[in-house]
Scaffold this motif. Sequence first.
Motif, PDB file in Angstrom:
ATOM      1  N   MET A 289      -2.375 -11.700  -4.593  1.00  0.00           N
ATOM      2  CA  MET A 289      -2.086 -10.295  -4.842  1.00  0.00           C
ATOM      3  C   MET A 289      -2.966  -9.732  -5.939  1.00  0.00           C
TER       4      MET A 289
ATOM      5  N   GLU B 260      -7.746   6.278  -4.544  1.00  0.00           N
ATOM      6  CA  GLU B 260      -8.065   5.915  -3.161  1.00  0.00           C
ATOM      7  C   GLU B 260      -8.780   7.060  -2.472  1.00  0.00           C
TER       8      GLU B 260
ATOM      9  N   LYS C  50       1.415   3.814   6.446  1.00  0.00           N
ATOM     10  CA  LYS C  50       1.082   2.412   6.165  1.00  0.00           C
ATOM     11  C   LYS C  50       0.613   2.249   4.724  1.00  0.00           C
ATOM     12  N   ARG C  51      -0.203   3.187   4.246  1.00  0.00           N
ATOM     13  CA  ARG C  51      -0.709   3.086   2.878  1.00  0.00           C
ATOM     14  C   ARG C  51       0.397   3.315   1.863  1.00  0.00           C
ATOM     15  N   ARG C  52       1.318   4.224   2.145  1.00  0.00           N
ATOM     16  CA  ARG C  52       2.458   4.423   1.242  1.00  0.00           C
ATOM     17  C   ARG C  52       3.311   3.156   1.193  1.00  0.00           C
ATOM     18  N   GLY C  53       3.475   2.517   2.346  1.00  0.00           N
ATOM     19  CA  GLY C  53       4.211   1.253   2.376  1.00  0.00           C
ATOM     20  C   GLY C  53       3.524   0.174   1.566  1.00  0.00           C
ATOM     21  N   GLN C  54       2.190   0.117   1.638  1.00  0.00           N
ATOM     22  CA  GLN C  54       1.441  -0.871   0.864  1.00  0.00           C
ATOM     23  C   GLN C  54       1.574  -0.622  -0.632  1.00  0.00           C
TER      24      GLN C  54
ATOM     25  N   LEU D 163       5.059  -1.838  -1.625  1.00  0.00           N
ATOM     26  CA  LEU D 163       5.113  -3.304  -1.691  1.00  0.00           C
ATOM     27  C   LEU D 163       4.326  -3.840  -2.886  1.00  0.00           C
ATOM     28  N   SER D 164       3.176  -3.255  -3.187  1.00  0.00           N
ATOM     29  CA  SER D 164       2.415  -3.726  -4.353  1.00  0.00           C
ATOM     30  C   SER D 164       3.210  -3.500  -5.629  1.00  0.00           C
TER      31      SER D 164
ATOM     32  N   TRP E 217      12.654  -7.516   2.862  1.00  0.00           N
ATOM     33  CA  TRP E 217      11.388  -7.388   3.558  1.00  0.00           C
ATOM     34  C   TRP E 217      10.990  -8.724   4.184  1.00  0.00           C
TER      35      TRP E 217
ATOM     36  N   TYR F 237      10.379  -9.724   8.050  1.00  0.00           N
ATOM     37  CA  TYR F 237       9.139 -10.391   8.433  1.00  0.00           C
ATOM     38  C   TYR F 237       9.447 -11.656   9.249  1.00  0.00           C
TER      39      TYR F 237
END
Length: 186
Positions: A89, A103, A110-114, A117-118, A164, A168
Motif C-alpha cells: 500500500m 489527481e 471507482k476512484r472515490r471507492g479507492q 479504501l486508502s 470489505w 471480497y
Amino acid sequence: LLDGLGRYQVRAALQRQSAHEGFESHALNTLDPDLYQDQLPVGKVRQSAWNSSVQEQQALLLRLQHYAAAPTQTTQVQWRMQAELSINMTVPAAAVQDWVSLEAASARGKRRGQVWLSYLFWLNYLNLSDEQAQSLRRIVVFSDTTIICTGITTQQAKDYLAEWFKAYAYAEQQPLVLPAALLLEP
C-alpha cells in the motif's frame, strides 16, 4: 476542443511538470506548448486548447493550495494485515495530519471507492488512538471535485475493512452484484 482522454493527458503532463517545478501556478505560464504537441489538436484550435488546459491546471493548483502547498510525499509499504494476508500500500512518507493528493482524473465511483479504501487502510496501518485517528484527513483534489475523508476511528476502519474483506471473499466464490446506490455515485 479536446475529448476527455485528451484533456486527461494534457492535465497529467501539466501535473508532472508542476511536480517537477514545485506546484507554483505562475510557472505554468512559462511552459512551451510545443512540448505537448503530441497531445494537443492540430491547427487553429491548438492555442485555445492549450490556454484552456493551462487555466484548468491553474484552477486545480489553487484548489490544491487551499489544503497544502504540494501533495504529500508518499512511500510504498508492505503490511502484514493478517497471518495469511500481506498488502502493498501507499502511505505518507512522514507523519502528517492531512494526506493530500492531486489527481488528473475525474472523481468517478471507482476512484472515490479507492480513496475511501486508502483512507481506511491508512488508519488501520497507523493503529492510533480513536481521538488521533479521527483528526486525520485524506484529501484528494480531482479534476472535477475534491474528496475529503475524515472522522473515522481506527476501530471503525477495522470494522469497515472486515466487511470489505467478507464481500471480497464472497465475490471469489460467486458473482457479487451491488446495488447502484452503493457504487459511490454522487
